[in-house]
Every structure is written in structure tokens, then in C-alpha cells.
Design a protein around this motif. Sequence first.
Motif, PDB file in Angstrom:
ATOM      1  N   ARG A 199      41.633  38.299  17.032  1.00 19.26           N
ATOM      2  CA  ARG A 199      42.412  38.307  18.285  1.00 19.26           C
ATOM      3  C   ARG A 199      43.773  38.925  17.977  1.00 19.26           C
ATOM      4  N   MET A 200      44.108  39.960  18.730  1.00 17.49           N
ATOM      5  CA  MET A 200      45.395  40.607  18.494  1.00 17.49           C
ATOM      6  C   MET A 200      46.521  39.727  19.042  1.00 17.49           C
ATOM      7  N   THR A 201      47.655  39.795  18.373  1.00 18.86           N
ATOM      8  CA  THR A 201      48.831  39.105  18.910  1.00 18.86           C
ATOM      9  C   THR A 201      49.256  39.863  20.179  1.00 18.86           C
ATOM     10  N   PRO A 202      50.079  39.251  21.041  1.00 24.79           N
ATOM     11  CA  PRO A 202      50.506  39.969  22.244  1.00 24.79           C
ATOM     12  C   PRO A 202      51.154  41.310  21.898  1.00 24.79           C
ATOM     13  N   GLU A 203      51.926  41.367  20.784  1.00 24.50           N
ATOM     14  CA  GLU A 203      52.580  42.632  20.391  1.00 24.50           C
ATOM     15  C   GLU A 203      51.526  43.655  19.967  1.00 24.50           C
ATOM     16  N   GLN A 204      50.549  43.195  19.162  1.00 24.60           N
ATOM     17  CA  GLN A 204      49.497  44.115  18.715  1.00 24.60           C
ATOM     18  C   GLN A 204      48.704  44.638  19.910  1.00 24.60           C
ATOM     19  N   ALA A 205      48.364  43.718  20.840  1.00 24.29           N
ATOM     20  CA  ALA A 205      47.552  44.110  21.998  1.00 24.29           C
ATOM     21  C   ALA A 205      48.295  45.145  22.842  1.00 24.29           C
ATOM     22  N   LYS A 206      49.619  44.947  22.976  1.00 17.03           N
ATOM     23  CA  LYS A 206      50.409  45.878  23.787  1.00 17.03           C
ATOM     24  C   LYS A 206      50.451  47.267  23.146  1.00 17.03           C
ATOM     25  N   ALA A 207      50.531  47.273  21.808  1.00 16.06           N
ATOM     26  CA  ALA A 207      50.666  48.568  21.116  1.00 16.06           C
ATOM     27  C   ALA A 207      49.314  49.234  20.856  1.00 16.06           C
ATOM     28  N   CYS A 208      48.204  48.487  21.027  1.00 13.56           N
ATOM     29  CA  CYS A 208      46.883  49.018  20.651  1.00 13.56           C
ATOM     30  C   CYS A 208      46.428  50.107  21.638  1.00 13.56           C
ATOM     31  N   PRO A 209      46.183  51.328  21.149  1.00 11.26           N
ATOM     32  CA  PRO A 209      45.818  52.408  22.062  1.00 11.26           C
ATOM     33  C   PRO A 209      44.314  52.489  22.331  1.00 11.26           C
ATOM     34  N   VAL A 210      43.517  51.550  21.774  1.00 14.67           N
ATOM     35  CA  VAL A 210      42.063  51.642  21.936  1.00 14.67           C
ATOM     36  C   VAL A 210      41.697  51.261  23.375  1.00 14.67           C
ATOM     37  N   ALA A 211      40.992  52.163  24.066  1.00 12.48           N
ATOM     38  CA  ALA A 211      40.616  51.892  25.453  1.00 12.48           C
ATOM     39  C   ALA A 211      39.423  50.932  25.463  1.00 12.48           C
ATOM     40  N   ALA A 212      39.613  49.777  26.101  1.00 15.12           N
ATOM     41  CA  ALA A 212      38.566  48.750  26.072  1.00 15.12           C
ATOM     42  C   ALA A 212      37.280  49.233  26.748  1.00 15.12           C
ATOM     43  N   GLU A 213      37.414  50.124  27.728  1.00 17.74           N
ATOM     44  CA  GLU A 213      36.213  50.554  28.465  1.00 17.74           C
ATOM     45  C   GLU A 213      35.451  51.656  27.738  1.00 17.74           C
ATOM     46  N   THR A 214      36.004  52.129  26.611  1.00 16.51           N
ATOM     47  CA  THR A 214      35.383  53.251  25.904  1.00 16.51           C
ATOM     48  C   THR A 214      35.384  52.991  24.394  1.00 16.51           C
ATOM     49  N   PRO A 215      34.444  52.206  23.889  1.00 18.68           N
ATOM     50  CA  PRO A 215      34.409  51.961  22.440  1.00 18.68           C
ATOM     51  C   PRO A 215      34.205  53.265  21.672  1.00 18.68           C
ATOM     52  N   GLN A 216      34.706  53.298  20.453  1.00 17.37           N
ATOM     53  CA  GLN A 216      34.579  54.517  19.639  1.00 17.37           C
ATOM     54  C   GLN A 216      33.447  54.368  18.615  1.00 17.37           C
ATOM     55  N   ILE A 217      32.626  55.403  18.537  1.00 18.39           N
ATOM     56  CA  ILE A 217      31.556  55.449  17.537  1.00 18.39           C
ATOM     57  C   ILE A 217      31.803  56.689  16.691  1.00 18.39           C
ATOM     58  N   SER A 218      31.910  56.486  15.380  1.00 20.70           N
ATOM     59  CA  SER A 218      32.201  57.631  14.512  1.00 20.70           C
ATOM     60  C   SER A 218      31.103  57.751  13.453  1.00 20.70           C
ATOM     61  N   PHE A 219      30.272  58.779  13.589  1.00 14.09           N
ATOM     62  CA  PHE A 219      29.139  58.926  12.661  1.00 14.09           C
ATOM     63  C   PHE A 219      29.611  59.407  11.299  1.00 14.09           C
ATOM     64  N   LEU A 220      28.900  58.944  10.272  1.00 17.44           N
ATOM     65  CA  LEU A 220      29.153  59.469   8.933  1.00 17.44           C
ATOM     66  C   LEU A 220      28.515  60.845   8.869  1.00 17.44           C
TER      67      LEU A 220
END
Length: 373
Positions: A177-198
Motif C-alpha cells: 500500500r503506497m503512502t499518501p505521498e507515494q500514491a500522489k506522486a505515482c504516475p502509473v495509470a490504474a486503468e492501464t496496467p503495464q506489461i513488459s515482455f522479456l
Amino acid sequence: MAAPLESADVVIIGGGPAGSSLALGLGESGLRVVILDRARFPRDKLCAGWVTPPVFEALGIEPEAYAMDHVLQPIHGFRVGVSGGRESATHSDEVVSYGIRRCEFDAHLLSRTDSDVREGESLRSLERQASGWLVNDSIQAPLVVGAGGHFCPVARRLMLGPKSEEPLIAAQEIEFRMTPEQAKACPVAAETPQISFLRDLKGYGWIFRKGDWLNVGLGRQDREHLSKHLESFLGELRRAGRLPPDMPKDFHGHAYLLYDQAPRRLFDEGLALIGDAAGLAYPRSGEGIRPAVESGLLLARTLRNASSADKLGAPETLAGYERDLLDRFGSREHRPGPTDRLPAPLVRFLAARLLGHPRIARDIVVRRWFLRA
Ligand SMILES: Cc1cc2nc3c(=O)[nH]c(=O)nc-3n(C[C@H](O)[C@H](O)[C@H](O)COP(=O)(O)OP(=O)(O)OC[C@H]3O[C@@H](n4cnc5c(N)ncnc54)[C@H](O)[C@@H]3O)c2cc1C
């Protein structure tokens, strides 16, 4: 004096999505069902927590109702790319998937069954008797179902070859669980998870935000270089500013088998396997919750149709479950895909150029591999 023996019709080892779906499917069947789980719920399960809508439909759960007291993150697309290569994002106006927290989701599923659930009780012993099994020296039953996940002890009894030869997917992950500061600064869009293939296409990393929760992990086909690949993926995320600098570091590992590579039998006399115990995760995406739920429901249907309770563990009954499962998920024979036939350097070259291409990301990776549209 020894305690008197109890009797049940079905004993399920494991109350995860597979075990609880089987129990749900047997609700009001009149069969006496006991679930043993070594954990007490809510319990954690290593998992990104990405669930496709058919899971909710199969279980008769209304997402809106579930979201009232659980984390439920709607997903409208994926950000797809290849390690060190190009990336593109897909978008749909409709919800294509959901993000859940496994500790909440699994506890909810288990609470919906009307079975006799015994939390904190492991399978300690399984003894063959004339008309079935004696479980933990205390419960007699004609059928024992292995739903204990990848390391299920019932699956070990049904294993065809040495455990070390199973071609498993090894994964490491953290959810915090991110702290309120971490959550505010986090640029990851919740509606679009990232998948990065090797680059060798033997696995992928992900970063998935569900409200204030951040889930980061990587899974791949060979466990030897797993930590090295994870470190490199985390390095990329850090350089892109997607990870909070002071995030926890305690990643944990787990494993699972893919449907077309799992050398596990589905049943033997008086024994059947469902979910990860049977090795049912979808090749390509690794989605395992849906096959776990559907295998539990398929076995429940077979058992409801059995002519009598003493036929529950009969091979002719359980063969019906195997038939239904193969009808639903296809042959378990591994059919090499195009990339399996190409030399490794060419695979890396093509992956780097093609996977982050918007049309390939949308039509092949997301629609075909992940959403199975
Ligand atoms: C890192 C990682 C990320 C994943 N991400 C996703 C994802 O995002 N979406 C998805 O669909 N799938 C995902 N999967 C796969 C998914 O987690 C599994 O396919 C799913 O949990 C299978 O459910 P199950 O009920 O078969 O087993 P489990 O969920 O593993 O449940 C097994 C239960 O059995 C109990 N148990 C085990 N041994 C015993 C014993 N000896 N006695 C009694 N009880 C026992 C355990 O306590 C547990 O409650 C992921 C897997 C990993 C490893």
C-alpha cells in the motif's frame, strides 16, 4: 480413546478459487463437502490480481456489489512493450478486466460456500481404504480433490514424472500500500496496467496499480535467471520514474504450470485435481484464476450428475470431468508457436521491433493472448 471417524462425500484440499468454486458448485446438492486449508483467511496469495470479467459471471458476482467493500480496479487497456524497446497503450471504453486483492477476493469466495470449512488444517495424511480415503486420520470420503495450488500434496500423488522436470513458470512479486505521498506522486495509470515482455519472450514483468496498492512482479519460464531479469525490469521502471524511490524490497516467489506443458494427470480412482494443482494456467498470459474457477465448476457439475454418492470417486465418473475440461480448454499437447521455431536472436530482434507496435499490442497481445477474445 480415539475420536470417532467422520464421514464426508467430498473432501477438498485447499480453499483458493478452485476449491471454493467447486464447493460453490456443489451447494444445495445434498453432498457433504469439507474443505481443509492450511491457512486462515483472509490469507495472502502471490498474484498480480488481474481477473477477467467471465470469472465474475461464472461465479454470479456483481462487480458493483463486490466493489462496495473490496478493492476492485476496473481496467480499460494495457500498456504493452518489450524490455528496452518501444511501448504502446491500448484503450477500450468498456471494462476489459478488473484488479482485485487476492486476500480479499479469496476470502469472499470462500465465505459464499455452505461447506464445512476448516481453516488452519493442512492435509497431514491420506490413507487408501476399501471404499475411499481416510483423511488426517479423521475423515472418510470416497473422493478427495486436490485444490492446494502448485505445491498441492494430492497432485504429488498423481505426478507422472520427477517434480524437477516440470516446466514451470517461476515468478517474484511484491504488493504494497503506497503512502499518501507515494500514491500522489505515482504516475502509473490504474486503468492501464503495464506489461513488459522479456526480449526472448520467455516471460514478462508487470506493474499494476489498484487504488493505493501497487503490485510489481515478473514471471518467466526459467527460474535460473529470474532475479537478474527482475532487477533489470525494476531498473527500467525506476529510470522511467514509475516506482516510488522508498518502496519495500521484500519480493516473494511462487510458481505455476501452463496448461499445455503441465505433465499432471487430472484424476485417478478417488482423486481429482483442479486449478493450479492440475496445472491449468493459460499459456502466454499465465491467467490462472479463471481456469481454477472453471475447473472447480466443471468438476462440481460432473459430481452432481453422478448416479450415487458412492460413485463420486469412480474412474468412470471422473473421466467425465476430464472430458469436459478438455472440451473447454482444448488438448493439453504443447503445440509450438511460430516463435518457438525461430532462432533465439531472430526472436529477440522481432520482439523488440513488433511487440510495442500499437496494432500488434492491441490485436495479438491484449485481445488474443490476454483477453482471449
Ligand atoms: C506471481 C504470480 C502472479 C499471478 N498473477 C495472476 C493474475 O494476475 N491473474 C490470474 O488469473 N492468475 C495469476 N496467477 C496465477 C493464479 O494465482 C493461480 O492460478 C490461482 O491462484 C490458482 O488458484 P487455486 O485455487 O488453484 O490455488 P491457490 O490460489 O494457490 O489456492 C490453494 C490453497 O490451498 C491451500 N493449501 C496448500 N497446501 C495445502 C495443504 N497441504 N493442506 C491444506 N491446504 C493447502 C493454500 O493455503 C491455498 O489457500 C499468478 C501467479 C503467480 C505466482
